[in-house]
Design a protein around this motif. Structure first.
Motif, PDB file in Angstrom:
ATOM      1  N   GLY A 137      61.934  75.606  43.625  1.00  0.00           N
ATOM      2  CA  GLY A 137      63.193  75.071  43.135  1.00  0.00           C
ATOM      3  C   GLY A 137      64.324  75.275  44.133  1.00  0.00           C
ATOM      4  O   GLY A 137      65.111  74.357  44.407  1.00  0.00           O
ATOM      5  N   TYR A 141      66.322  72.310  46.503  1.00  0.00           N
ATOM      6  CA  TYR A 141      67.794  72.263  46.517  1.00  0.00           C
ATOM      7  C   TYR A 141      68.326  72.314  47.949  1.00  0.00           C
ATOM      8  O   TYR A 141      69.148  71.487  48.362  1.00  0.00           O
ATOM      9  CB  TYR A 141      68.313  73.440  45.699  1.00  0.00           C
ATOM     10  N   GLN A 181      63.793  69.221  41.710  1.00  0.00           N
ATOM     11  CA  GLN A 181      65.071  69.852  42.028  1.00  0.00           C
ATOM     12  C   GLN A 181      65.809  69.042  43.085  1.00  0.00           C
ATOM     13  O   GLN A 181      67.042  68.907  43.044  1.00  0.00           O
ATOM     14  CB  GLN A 181      64.844  71.282  42.515  1.00  0.00           C
ATOM     15  N   THR A 185      69.489  67.394  42.668  1.00  0.00           N
ATOM     16  CA  THR A 185      70.550  67.749  43.612  1.00  0.00           C
ATOM     17  C   THR A 185      71.131  66.512  44.276  1.00  0.00           C
ATOM     18  O   THR A 185      72.360  66.371  44.403  1.00  0.00           O
ATOM     19  CB  THR A 185      70.012  68.719  44.672  1.00  0.00           C
TER      20      THR A 185
END
Length: 370
Positions: A137, A141, A181, A185
């Motif tokens: 994760g 990001y 993720q 983002t």
């Protein structure tokens, strides 16, 4: 007598994470452990020695490695350092023992009971211990933030006095934890986002995050939530359709991985040749060979105006929160065998039995008290 638990200071280049935080130290102490932390172990993750002391830990002295019954780490200690551990100690971390013959030999020579957390079964019960997911994760990001920095354009649509700026078109390859993720983002940054995965069941997850599912007409749904290997014919068709699509993409973030195997090659050199100058590819899979044919491990290169980045250990770039998640994963796993100040291994528990390396015998005693 309380179980001696030691938290190692990481020595791998660029590694800033730590395997325990003051929060998990308190929980280990409450479970009956004496916790020792090597000096400076948490500094890269924003945790001082004083914070550990206030949580109930003791700074490790020189002989701590030889005395520790349970040793916690992020990355595997060097083979030479394993010789300093107590014979029969329990070692918990992302150990990858089969990736290094010297490391595997050192673990076996010391009789170290290893729990490589990357081997943890991916079950519902194991989610609270799943280091691969928690660290992926953070990696997803950070990969998008790197892409945004490298891209010579805005991600969001902007209306300015100089005219309207259209949003960047971002393609996320792979819809595992890191990919999802990354999609979330990129959407937060205002980009027009698509997600591509050969597993059709990921469509709903991609769309729930505001992305558009890129359907190339090739399905590789496999077992356990992982993709199966594509046939030569399926791969050729996938490549043809994807090559046409990426001509109009501004940023690609690659996250596709198959556990225990080299990363699948999805973005060919020919595809990169067809992309617009100023486009960016960030290959999160660089550590296992990369999803892009042109990825250079640990480097950022320019290929005919297209930037191709192969960053390593992205989770360590977010060491504070990555360590918080990792430490909780580790504590939840250790709690399976550390109870009331004693070690007890129930080999009927698949989370212990299937994570252990080497695996215990097929019909061990139900409980092995250490």
């Amino acid at each position: 007598m309380a179980v001696e638990v030691l938290v190692l200071k990481e020595t791998a280049a660029g590694e800033r994470r730590v395997a325990a935080t003051p929060e998990t130290v308190r929980k280990l102490v409450a479970a009956g452990a004496t916790v020792r932390v090597e000096p400076g172990a948490g500094l890269g993750a924003g945790v001082t020695d004083q914070a550990y002391a206030e949580a109930g830990a003791v700074l490790a002295a020189g002989e701590a490695r030889a005395a520790a019954e349970v040793v916690l780490c992020v990355q595997p200690p060097p083979a030479g350092a394993l010789g300093a551990l107590r014979e029969g100690a329990v070692l918990v971390g992302m150990l990858h023992p089969q990736a290094d013959e010297a490391r595997a030999a050192a673990l076996q020579a010391r009789g170290i009971r290893s729990f490589p957390l990357e081997r943890l079964p991916r079950t519902t019960r194991a989610q609270a211990m799943d280091v691969l997911s928690s660290q992926a994760g953070m990696a997803g990001y950070k990969a998008v933030l790197i892409a945004a920095q490298l891209a010579p354009r805005f991600f969001p649509m902007l209306t300015t006095a100089a005219g309207t700026i259209r949003p960047s078109r971002v393609l996320i390859v792979g819809a595992g934890v890191a990919g999802l993720q990354a999609i979330a983002t990129a959407r937060r940054l205002g980009a027009q986002v698509e997600g591509f995965d050969v597993r059709p069941e990921t469509r709903e997850q991609i769309e729930s995050l505001g992305g558009k599912f890129l359907d190339l007409g090739v399905s590789a749904a496999g077992e356990g939530g992982y993709a199966r290997a594509l046939t030569d014919e399926e791969r050729a068709e996938q490549q043809r359709r994807l090559a046409e699509h990426v001509r109009n993409i501004d940023v690609i973030v690659c996250t596709a991985a198959v556990p225990g195997r080299p990363a699948p090659k999805i973005i060919s050199a020919a595809m990169v040749d067809g992309m617009k100058p100023g486009s960016v590819i960030v290959d999160l899979a660089a550590e296992t060979g990369g999803n892009c044919e042109l990825t250079v491990r640990g480097e950022t290169i320019d290929h005919q105006g297209v930037t191709v980045a192969g960053p390593l250990n992205l989770a360590s770039m977010g060491a504070v929160h990555a360590s918080e998640m990792y430490a909780r994963n580790v504590y939840n796993f250790v709690a399976l065998f550390l109870k009331d100040g004693a070690l007890s291994f129930d080999w009927n528990d698949e989370l212990l039995a299937k994570t252990a390396w080497p695996e215990p015998p097929a019909t061990p005693a139900a409980v092995d008290a250490a």
